[in-house]
Design an enzyme around this catalytic site. Sequence first.
Site, mmCIF file in Angstrom:
data_model
loop_
_atom_site.group_PDB
_atom_site.id
_atom_site.type_symbol
_atom_site.label_atom_id
_atom_site.label_comp_id
_atom_site.label_asym_id
_atom_site.label_seq_id
_atom_site.Cartn_x
_atom_site.Cartn_y
_atom_site.Cartn_z
ATOM 1 C CG ASP A 33 7.551 -7.377 -4.076
ATOM 2 O OD1 ASP A 33 8.793 -7.521 -4.125
ATOM 3 O OD2 ASP A 33 6.992 -6.280 -3.889
ATOM 4 C CD GLU B 267 7.224 -6.181 -7.371
ATOM 5 O OE1 GLU B 267 6.184 -6.633 -7.899
ATOM 6 O OE2 GLU B 267 7.215 -5.211 -6.610
ATOM 7 C CD GLU C 185 9.067 -1.791 -4.957
ATOM 8 O OE1 GLU C 185 8.468 -2.768 -5.423
ATOM 9 O OE2 GLU C 185 8.879 -1.375 -3.816
ATOM 10 C CG ASP D 148 5.956 4.917 -6.858
ATOM 11 O OD1 ASP D 148 5.343 5.995 -7.032
ATOM 12 O OD2 ASP D 148 5.792 4.198 -5.866
ATOM 13 C CG HIS E 94 5.960 0.462 -6.668
ATOM 14 N ND1 HIS E 94 6.052 1.546 -5.814
ATOM 15 C CD2 HIS E 94 5.958 -0.640 -5.888
ATOM 16 C CE1 HIS E 94 6.128 1.104 -4.568
ATOM 17 N NE2 HIS E 94 6.080 -0.209 -4.577
ATOM 18 C CD GLU F 86 1.848 -2.456 -6.285
ATOM 19 O OE1 GLU F 86 2.678 -1.596 -6.648
ATOM 20 O OE2 GLU F 86 2.099 -3.357 -5.437
HETATM 21 MG MG MG Z 1 7.630 -4.381 -4.846
#
Ligand code: MG
Length: 372
Positions: free
Chosen positions: A197, A223, A249, A272, A299, A324
């Site tokens: 990420d 990411e 996200e 998310d 997320h 995640e």
């Molecule tokens: Mg991230």
Amino acid sequence: MRITDVEAIYVRLPEVRQQCDSGQDALIVKVHTDEGITGIGEVDSAPVAAQAAILGPYSHTLTCGLKHLVLGEDPFETEYLWHKMYNGNIYAGRSGVALHAMSGIDMALWDIKGKKLGLPVWKLLGGGFRKSIRCYASSLFGATPAETGERARRFAGMGFSAVKFGWAPMGQDAEMDVALVAQARQGLGSTPDLLVDAGMVWDAKTAIQRARAFSEHNIFWLEEPLAPDDYEGYRKLTEATTVRIAAGEEESGRHTFRRLIVEGRIDVVQVDLTRCGGFTEAMKIASIAGDHGLPVANHGFSTYINVAAALHWLAAVPNALIAEYVTQEGTHLRDLITRQRIQAVDGYLAVPQEPGLGVELNEDAIRDLRVV
Ligand code: MG
């Protein structure tokens, strides 16, 4: 059944540190009904701004605190209420904080429906695609490449078959960036999947160079390498590399997800549940992704309310890739404010089977940690 009250409770650890970790505070939403059933939800946003979006007064027909738009309504009418909230507060935002705040209320409404019917949310969403899902251990990078390698060794030893590291010190220079990934891979060994990420640190050309360099260490995805509005950059990047590019996200509402998918041509769509507009919108985002042949992942770096919501959603869509699961070390709000602590077992998370979200608040902790 009617909605009688909406609370938006801002909780925070006594000490909030300067680091990229959204697990230090939270906005918890409670929606009360005249049948004594209370639904809970979470908003991962600027907590006080989202609180104001929920509790603020009626201003005019296009600007109104979300609470006032749902009071007296039937909590089962989630699609209708989503549109009522969206249209009744449209001046204040068709994305961002307004959508984040809607997410918490929408989530609580689905929790109410599940509790009333005695069914888990995934079943109400029409799901049943899976009873558990593979998850990745999600952590920030160590302060140095060597420290990152140590963390990787620990997470692999905990039974995770996928591990993600993110954010600083990634982005300082090429040497540091590659060393972080190389040490993470060395710590993991050759088998586990390694996810990187970047944390929005590069332009498209730099990201293309890094994707090439990282692919020598066999990464599962890269990411958020770019700024979230750089759709053209995302397109150039995805056309130039075979590394999966994941993003999403920062998005709220299906319209910007569509832009990332159609214009940015990303490979993995990260949603998310506490920001995107809740379950009602997340189902549509998954559908848009699926129509473009793309998988979705959640997320979530905040509480077990978010984790539970993500698991219900991932169980209710055909194109779920992986979940995640935060393993970042240190003191976390999430370990205090719910009675349940959802734990990964052998690198998998079980989908909750209890009515509603299947997560309850620890009211003593909420009282202790409540700010306003
Ligand atoms: Mg991230």
